[in-house]
Each structure stands twice: as structure tokens, then as C-alpha cells.
Design a protein around this motif. Structure first.
Motif, PDB file in Angstrom:
ATOM      1  N   PRO A 111      18.833  19.073  40.268  1.00 52.87           N
ATOM      2  CA  PRO A 111      19.370  20.412  40.554  1.00 52.87           C
ATOM      3  C   PRO A 111      19.505  21.282  39.311  1.00 52.87           C
ATOM      4  O   PRO A 111      19.292  22.505  39.378  1.00 52.87           O
ATOM      5  N   PHE A 112      19.816  20.681  38.161  1.00 51.30           N
ATOM      6  CA  PHE A 112      19.912  21.471  36.929  1.00 51.30           C
ATOM      7  C   PHE A 112      18.524  21.921  36.465  1.00 51.30           C
ATOM      8  O   PHE A 112      18.368  23.024  35.941  1.00 51.30           O
ATOM      9  N   GLN A 113      17.518  21.069  36.662  1.00 51.29           N
ATOM     10  CA  GLN A 113      16.144  21.461  36.341  1.00 51.29           C
ATOM     11  C   GLN A 113      15.719  22.649  37.203  1.00 51.29           C
ATOM     12  O   GLN A 113      15.171  23.644  36.679  1.00 51.29           O
ATOM     13  N   LEU A 114      15.958  22.568  38.495  1.00 48.51           N
ATOM     14  CA  LEU A 114      15.572  23.648  39.398  1.00 48.51           C
ATOM     15  C   LEU A 114      16.349  24.922  39.094  1.00 48.51           C
ATOM     16  O   LEU A 114      15.782  26.027  39.123  1.00 48.51           O
ATOM     17  N   ALA A 115      17.639  24.787  38.766  1.00 45.51           N
ATOM     18  CA  ALA A 115      18.450  25.962  38.423  1.00 45.51           C
ATOM     19  C   ALA A 115      17.877  26.651  37.189  1.00 45.51           C
ATOM     20  O   ALA A 115      17.782  27.891  37.144  1.00 45.51           O
ATOM     21  N   LEU A 145      21.528  15.429  30.978  1.00 41.48           N
ATOM     22  CA  LEU A 145      21.562  16.755  31.601  1.00 41.48           C
ATOM     23  C   LEU A 145      21.566  17.872  30.569  1.00 41.48           C
ATOM     24  O   LEU A 145      21.568  19.054  30.930  1.00 41.48           O
ATOM     25  N   VAL A 146      21.574  17.528  29.291  1.00 39.26           N
ATOM     26  CA  VAL A 146      21.675  18.525  28.228  1.00 39.26           C
ATOM     27  C   VAL A 146      20.489  19.479  28.222  1.00 39.26           C
ATOM     28  O   VAL A 146      20.658  20.696  28.108  1.00 39.26           O
ATOM     29  N   VAL A 147      19.274  18.961  28.319  1.00 40.02           N
ATOM     30  CA  VAL A 147      18.085  19.804  28.134  1.00 40.02           C
ATOM     31  C   VAL A 147      18.016  20.945  29.155  1.00 40.02           C
ATOM     32  O   VAL A 147      17.860  22.114  28.763  1.00 40.02           O
ATOM     33  N   PRO A 148      18.127  20.696  30.473  1.00 37.23           N
ATOM     34  CA  PRO A 148      18.083  21.846  31.391  1.00 37.23           C
ATOM     35  C   PRO A 148      19.243  22.804  31.191  1.00 37.23           C
ATOM     36  O   PRO A 148      19.098  24.018  31.400  1.00 37.23           O
ATOM     37  N   ASN A 149      20.384  22.284  30.731  1.00 38.99           N
ATOM     38  CA  ASN A 149      21.537  23.168  30.551  1.00 38.99           C
ATOM     39  C   ASN A 149      21.500  23.923  29.226  1.00 38.99           C
ATOM     40  O   ASN A 149      22.137  24.970  29.095  1.00 38.99           O
ATOM     41  N   ILE A 150      20.752  23.419  28.243  1.00 38.38           N
ATOM     42  CA  ILE A 150      20.444  24.240  27.068  1.00 38.38           C
ATOM     43  C   ILE A 150      19.667  25.479  27.525  1.00 38.38           C
ATOM     44  O   ILE A 150      19.922  26.601  27.082  1.00 38.38           O
ATOM     45  N   ALA A 151      18.706  25.255  28.424  1.00 41.86           N
ATOM     46  CA  ALA A 151      17.914  26.373  28.949  1.00 41.86           C
ATOM     47  C   ALA A 151      18.797  27.344  29.730  1.00 41.86           C
ATOM     48  O   ALA A 151      18.717  28.569  29.538  1.00 41.86           O
ATOM     49  N   ASN A 161      10.730  20.997  31.811  1.00 42.72           N
ATOM     50  CA  ASN A 161       9.864  20.344  32.795  1.00 42.72           C
ATOM     51  C   ASN A 161       9.060  19.196  32.198  1.00 42.72           C
ATOM     52  O   ASN A 161       8.639  18.292  32.916  1.00 42.72           O
ATOM     53  N   GLY A 162       8.833  19.234  30.872  1.00 40.22           N
ATOM     54  CA  GLY A 162       8.239  18.075  30.205  1.00 40.22           C
ATOM     55  C   GLY A 162       9.190  16.893  30.213  1.00 40.22           C
ATOM     56  O   GLY A 162       8.790  15.758  30.496  1.00 40.22           O
ATOM     57  N   VAL A 163      10.466  17.163  29.927  1.00 37.19           N
ATOM     58  CA  VAL A 163      11.484  16.107  30.002  1.00 37.19           C
ATOM     59  C   VAL A 163      11.652  15.643  31.446  1.00 37.19           C
ATOM     60  O   VAL A 163      11.896  14.463  31.712  1.00 37.19           O
ATOM     61  N   ALA A 164      11.483  16.579  32.391  1.00 39.95           N
ATOM     62  CA  ALA A 164      11.598  16.215  33.813  1.00 39.95           C
ATOM     63  C   ALA A 164      10.527  15.219  34.229  1.00 39.95           C
ATOM     64  O   ALA A 164      10.735  14.436  35.170  1.00 39.95           O
ATOM     65  N   ILE A 165       9.368  15.233  33.553  1.00 40.54           N
ATOM     66  CA  ILE A 165       8.349  14.225  33.866  1.00 40.54           C
ATOM     67  C   ILE A 165       8.898  12.836  33.566  1.00 40.54           C
ATOM     68  O   ILE A 165       8.571  11.861  34.264  1.00 40.54           O
ATOM     69  N   ASN A 166       9.770  12.738  32.556  1.00 36.35           N
ATOM     70  CA  ASN A 166      10.406  11.453  32.282  1.00 36.35           C
ATOM     71  C   ASN A 166      11.381  11.067  33.392  1.00 36.35           C
ATOM     72  O   ASN A 166      11.506   9.890  33.744  1.00 36.35           O
ATOM     73  N   TYR A 188      16.511  30.435  37.242  1.00 35.04           N
ATOM     74  CA  TYR A 188      17.162  31.402  36.370  1.00 35.04           C
ATOM     75  C   TYR A 188      16.163  31.969  35.358  1.00 35.04           C
ATOM     76  O   TYR A 188      16.089  33.178  35.128  1.00 35.04           O
ATOM     77  N   GLY A 189      15.369  31.095  34.753  1.00 34.55           N
ATOM     78  CA  GLY A 189      14.392  31.538  33.763  1.00 34.55           C
ATOM     79  C   GLY A 189      13.362  32.477  34.345  1.00 34.55           C
ATOM     80  O   GLY A 189      12.997  33.497  33.729  1.00 34.55           O
ATOM     81  N   ASN A 190      12.899  32.187  35.539  1.00 38.18           N
ATOM     82  CA  ASN A 190      11.910  33.068  36.158  1.00 38.18           C
ATOM     83  C   ASN A 190      12.530  34.379  36.613  1.00 38.18           C
ATOM     84  O   ASN A 190      11.865  35.425  36.589  1.00 38.18           O
ATOM     85  N   TYR A 191      13.793  34.337  36.981  1.00 39.73           N
ATOM     86  CA  TYR A 191      14.488  35.595  37.317  1.00 39.73           C
ATOM     87  C   TYR A 191      14.544  36.512  36.093  1.00 39.73           C
ATOM     88  O   TYR A 191      14.205  37.699  36.164  1.00 39.73           O
ATOM     89  N   ILE A 192      14.941  35.944  34.941  1.00 37.87           N
ATOM     90  CA  ILE A 192      15.016  36.747  33.715  1.00 37.87           C
ATOM     91  C   ILE A 192      13.624  37.258  33.332  1.00 37.87           C
ATOM     92  O   ILE A 192      13.446  38.402  32.923  1.00 37.87           O
ATOM     93  N   ALA A 193      12.618  36.402  33.499  1.00 39.37           N
ATOM     94  CA  ALA A 193      11.245  36.790  33.154  1.00 39.37           C
ATOM     95  C   ALA A 193      10.722  37.893  34.067  1.00 39.37           C
ATOM     96  O   ALA A 193       9.857  38.691  33.665  1.00 39.37           O
TER      97      ALA A 193
END
Length: 405
Positions: free
Chosen positions: A101-105, A28-34, A135-140, A109-114
Motif C-alpha cells: 500500500p505504501f508503494q502504491l500510495a 517501509l522507509v523507501v516508499p515513504n521517503i518518496a 519500484n526497483g525495491v518493490a521488485i525485491n 502521489y508522485g504521478n499526481y504531482i507530475a
């Protein structure tokens, strides 16, 4: 199996303890780094914003490889007797699904900031790179779910794939790539002398076409046309379209550079890993278009601890292809199969720079096959160059060389 063997097997299964049980939550680290980077960008000092916006390349090319090197190799291999118990433990499936859920969050969040007027175009593109890593990691994650028999897992796999729009992977990977892996016919198996930038269009287009062919044949066996409500590819594309329309409705057109960048970066990151996994390896040809059974030696392995727990042991790729039905927690490391020089995160940058990659890998591939050219999966356009460049490594072969044209 006699009673004594059964007792010993049961004891072995009871004795085995998964030392990485809690470590799997690092997936879960990668989406939460984001998520942390977006939080820092929104509320942190203005002077630090560019650093938070550039978290994607920093994490992928510096932070994760450094932690990977510091943590070293993974010493644990589950014994055969413990695999049944590991497979039936629901904890592991829950850990995989918790990624979603962390990927979607992170994407929301990223698109909101953008979408904010104060976010410049350069930062919106950098956010796209960061979301591309997520999302690349999410493919895994989708990969792990795609191998399960349940329909729920299949559609959760499609949900993971929705941001990149790579939904055909859910079909092509288990039913196409696993059948043709390490052969010239497989668009997802890279060839010796083929650069990543030559592989990228071949695998993206070839895998898409393959998925359509596979789903068409499946529907024909059921007496249905491709344009049918039972077409799972269309279900996946509909999920992806709904996701992107929702994002546009919520955040407006300012997110388009972010969305395009994340899709391209996510697909490229995933295909860079694909590029590493079977480079130059080929199953033995048996004649009449048939190949020997897929074995552990037909994949490149790596046993780095940190990247293994981040990627649900994708780097134990040999065991995955030999036993594709096994879940990530049951995969074992083989010491006597082709080994990558470093973990996937450390190898992404070399994969993207052809001369660096060739320097690291070409001699390694040729030496693995002891210079027997007929055993290599060679990129046809690079054949002459390779024969000249590595003439001292190639042995004379009495068998005709069969290459894809």
C-alpha cells in the motif's frame, strides 16, 4: 532425534529473540521517503523543490550508503533450532505485504504531482527516478512473495511488479534463475569481465524468453496452450496494463515521461543488484550439461545492517540460494563465502561504471578461485583481455576450459 536433543532444541528456540523484529519495519522507509519528498515538493518553499525532486539519486547514492556505513555489520544469525518458529510467525509476512500500500500510495502521489501544469519536464523525469527507486525495491518485495506457495502471494507479487511491467520475474526467478544460477546458461548470472551494460540486455531479454518457455512447459503438462486463461504471465501482464491504464485515466498524458523513467530506472536498479549477486561465480561442471548443487559459495554476500533490513536480507544471498524456501527472517550470514566490499546501495554506482566495478571485483573473483580459470564464469568476449590483464593471478590448468559461446 532423542528426547534430550529435542528438549535442548526447544530451549534454544525459546531463548532466541529476533533483535531486528521491529527494525524490519524499516523496509517501509523507501516508499515513504518518496511520499515525504512529494509532500515537500507540493507544500514546501519553491526554492527547495529541485532538492525534493532529486531525492531519488540523493537517497540511493548518498543517504542510504551513509546510514549503512554508520550502522555497520549485522551481528545476529538465527540458530538452526529457531528457524521453524521464525518461519511460522505471521508477523514477518505481514511486514512484507505492508510495503505494497505504501508503494502504491507513492506512485499515485508522485504521478499526481507530475500531472500538474506547474510541474516542469525536468522535475517529472526526476520524479520518475524516485519512483524507479521505489519500484526497483518493490521488485525485491515481489521476490520475497514469489517464493511463497500461496496464490495470493503470487498475485501480490505481480501487483508489486506492475509499475515496472516486469511481471515475468515472478515466473523466471523461482523456476529459471534458481535452477541455472552461477552457470553460463543463466541470463541472470553475470560473468567475469562482462560490464553491466553488456549484462543488462542479456538478462532482460534472456529472462523474458525464459519465463515464456517455463510457462509454456507448465501449461503443456496440463494439456493447455500458451494462449490460455490459465497462463500466469498473461495474468501479470493484465495487472500491469490495468495499472498503467488507471494511471493514465486518473492523471493524463503528462505522466508519460514519469512512467517511462520509473520503469527504466526500476528495472535498471533491480538488474544492477542482480549483476552483483553472482558475478563471475560458477558451479562445478559434472558433465553432460549438469552442474553441482547450488551452495552458499555460489553467491556474493554482504552483511551490512541497514541495507539488509531495507531489502529483507536479500544481501544474505548465499543462504537464500542454498535454501530458497526460507523466508527472509530465517536467512543466515556465512563468513566463509564470497563477500562484496560494501552493501548493495553503495555498490550500485560502481556497478554502473565498468572500470570502477572491474577494479573492485575482478581480482576478488580470480583470487576466490585461486587463479583456476576453469572454475570461473567468464564472459567469452572478455576472455583474452582478462588472460592478459591478470596473467600473474591465473594458474595453469590441465582441464579444458568450457565457456558459453
Amino acid at each position: 532425534m532423542n528426547a534430550k536433543t529435542s528438549i535442548n532444541s526447544a530451549k534454544s528456540a525459546v531463548k532466541f529473540s529476533d533483535n531486528k523484529r521491529r527494525l524490519w519495519l524499516l523496509g517501509l522507509v523507501v516508499p515513504n521517503i518518496a511520499n515525504a519528498a512529494f509532500l515537500g515538493y507540493q507544500f514546501g518553499p519553491k526554492i527547495t523543490r529541485k532538492v525534493f525532486a532529486a531525492t531519488g539519486p540523493l537517497a540511493l547514492h548518498l543517504i542510504i550508503p551513509a546510514i549503512d556505513k554508520a550502522m555497520g555489520e549485522d551481528p545476529d544469525n538465527p540458530p538452526e533450532e529457531a528457524i521453524a518458529a521464525l518461519e511460522h510467525d505471521p508477523y514477518y509476512a505481514r511486514v512484507v505485504k505492508l510495503f505494497i500500500p505504501f508503494q502504491l500510495a507513492a506512485n499515485f502521489y508522485g504521478n499526481y504531482i507530475a500531472s500538474r501544469e506547474t510541474t516542469p519536464l525536468t522535475d517529472r523525469i526526476l520524479f520518475g527516478h524516485l519512483l524507479g527507486v521505489v519500484n526497483g525495491v518493490a521488485i525485491n518485495t515481489a521476490h520475497e512473495l514469489s517464493h511463497k506457495p500461496g496464490k495470493l502471494e503470487h498475485y501480490l507479487s505481480h501487483l508489486c511488479l506492475a509499475p515496472t511491467g516486469y511481471n515475468h520475474f515472478r515466473i523466471e526467478h523461482p523456476y529459471g534463475h534458481h535452477r541455472r544460477v552461477a552457470t553460463p546458461e543463466d541470463p541472470a548470472s553475470s560473468q567475469l569481465g562482462e560490464s553491466f551494460w553488456q549484462f543488462w540486455p542479456r538478462t532482460v531479454v534472456g529472462s523474458f524468453k525464459s519465463a515464456i518457455e517455463i510457462e509454456t512447459r507448465r501449461l503443456e503438462r496440463k494439456g493447455k496452450q500458451f494462449w490460455s486463461l490459465d497462463n500466469e504471465l498473461m495474468h501479470g501482464w493484465a495487472i500491469s496494463a490495468a495499472y498503467h491504464l488507471l494511471m493514465l485515466k486518473c492523471f493524463g498524458t503528462r505522466i508519460i515521461p514519469t512512467q517511462l523513467t520509473q520503469a527504466m530506472c526500476g528495472i535498471t536498479l533491480f538488474e544492477a543488484v542482480n549483476y552483483m549477486e553472482h558475478y563471475g561465480l560458477k558451479r562445478e561442471e559434472l558433465g553432460n550439461g549438469r552442474y553441482a548443487r547450488t551452495m552458499p559459495e555460489h553467491s556474493w554476500n554482504n552483511n551490512s545492517m541497514f541495507s539488509n533490513v531495507l531489502l529483507y536480507q536479500l544481501q544474505r544471498h548465499s543462504d537464500h540460494h542454498a535454501y530458497p524456501a526460507r523466508s527472509f527472517q530465517s536467512l543466515r550470514h556465512y563468513a566463509n563465502v564470497p563477500q562484496l566490499p560494501a552493501g548493495y546501495a553503495s555498490m550500485v554506482l560502481p556497478a554502473l561504471i565498468p572500470n570502477w566495478w572491474f577494479k573492485l571485483m575482478d581480482e576478488r573473483v580470480i583470487q576466490h578461485y585461486e587463479g583456476q580459470i576453469d572454475k570461473l564464469n567468464i564472459y567469452p568476449k572478455a576472455r583474452k583481455l582478462l588472460l592478459n590483464k591478470y596473467a600473474s593471478l591465473f594458474k595453469h590448468t590441465t582441464q579444458p576450459v568450457t565457456l558459453a559461446q
